[in-house]
Design a protein around this motif. Structure first.
Motif: not given
Length: 312
Positions: A155-160, A142, A151, A147-149
């Motif tokens: 595993y879930q990543l938001k607004d990384s 990235t 789903a 930002r990286y997301e």
């Protein structure tokens, strides 16, 4: 053919033991120093106990200067992939861009039980493994400021912010080179084709090597990837001696039978092992990881460096 040193510190080793081997390997011209990622010994008493793979590599990143460093294989069950992405990126930066990232799904049930680490069934572990590969390389690739997301099912990543970045960006998807290995006939080749910079086969014979390399090549071609963009490697137990007595002595120290090792390992006089290396090279192998089990025997590495390396 590039020769690399590969250690199994869960059998019992201190950081200083590993440092001595890594510095010797660097001085002798081996291509890399690698270690396993295990927390429980598989034979013997394991004293003085295991060391953590990424803690070790962080130390070696500062205590060596030029040799490449990595894992065969980091267990996907041990660390959350978001945290692992940070750890590997940091150690890569600490080393000046010398890290190679081998990662697998995890397999050793007893070490999970011994240290209270959850151990899902095979299907779930491979689901998680596939998501880990996507997520970790996604964080590394990235662009800064974006930002990286993610789903996934597990595993879930938001607004990384997807930081920090590794020093290297040479991997297929950015970041350090990724190593995937194993003999699975379907999922492993597909994941290797999609994510691997290097494909590794641990402790298998020439027939198995030819067959599995073929599966991975076919999987790469199926997604329009040139198999030549993959580095091909094997890991083999090392037991070399200048004569039969020395071979027998080294085999006895690691508790192995010489006849069995001659079949399944890289064992014999320098002339014998050069011949075997050349057979693997004919199958497409470009790197060999020499599983070095007696970490106190630095003369073993010196013999390989002087009598084997110049001929391969």
């Amino acid at each position: 053919m590039e020769l690399r040193v590969f250690t199994e510190p869960q059998q019992g080793a201190t950081y200083d033991d590993l440092l001595a081997v890594a510095q010797a390997a660097e001085e002798l011209g081996f291509g890399a120093f690698f270690r396993s990622d295990h927390y429980l010994h598989m034979s013997g008493d394991g004293l003085p106990g295991p060391t953590d793979a990424w803690t070790t590599l962080a130390g070696l990143a500062r205590d060596t200067t030029s040799i490449r460093l990595g894992t065969l294989m980091t267990s996907g069950t041990f660390r959350h992939p978001g945290v692992l992405a940070i750890q590997v990126a940091q150690v890569d930066a600490m080393s000046g861009g010398r890290i190679e990232f081998g990662i697998g799904a995890g397999w050793f049930t007893q070490e999970h039980t011994a240290y209270g680490v959850p151990f899902p069934g095979t299907a779930e572990r491979f689901e998680r493994y596939a998501e880990q590969l996507e997520l970790i390389t996604g964080l590394w690739s990235t662009p800064v400021g974006e930002r990286y997301e993610f789903a996934g099912r597990h595993y879930q990543l938001k607004d990384s912010p997807a930081l920090p970045k590794p020093a290297q960006t040479t991997g297929r998807r950015g970041g350090p080179p990724v190593i995937i290995g194993g003999v699975g006939k379907r999922r492993t080749p597909a994941l290797a084709a999609a994510f691997a910079d290097e494909f590794n086969l641990p402790f298998v014979d020439e027939e198995t090597t030819a067959a599995q390399f073929g599966r991975v090549r076919a999987a790469a071609e199926a997604i329009d990837r040139d198999p030549a963009t993959i580095t091909w490697s094997n890991a083999l137990v090392l037991c070399v001696g200048k004569d039969e007595a020395e071979i027998q002595r080294r085999a006895a120290v690691i508790g192995r039978d010489v006849d069995e090792l001659r079949v399944n390992g890289l064992t014999g006089t320098p002339e014998e092992v050069v011949e075997k290396i050349q057979r693997f090279e004919a199958l497409g192998t470009q790197r060999l990881y020499l599983q070095t089990l007696d970490l106190a025997d630095l003369d073993h590495l010196r013999l390989v460096a002087s009598e084997v390396m110049p001929h391969v």
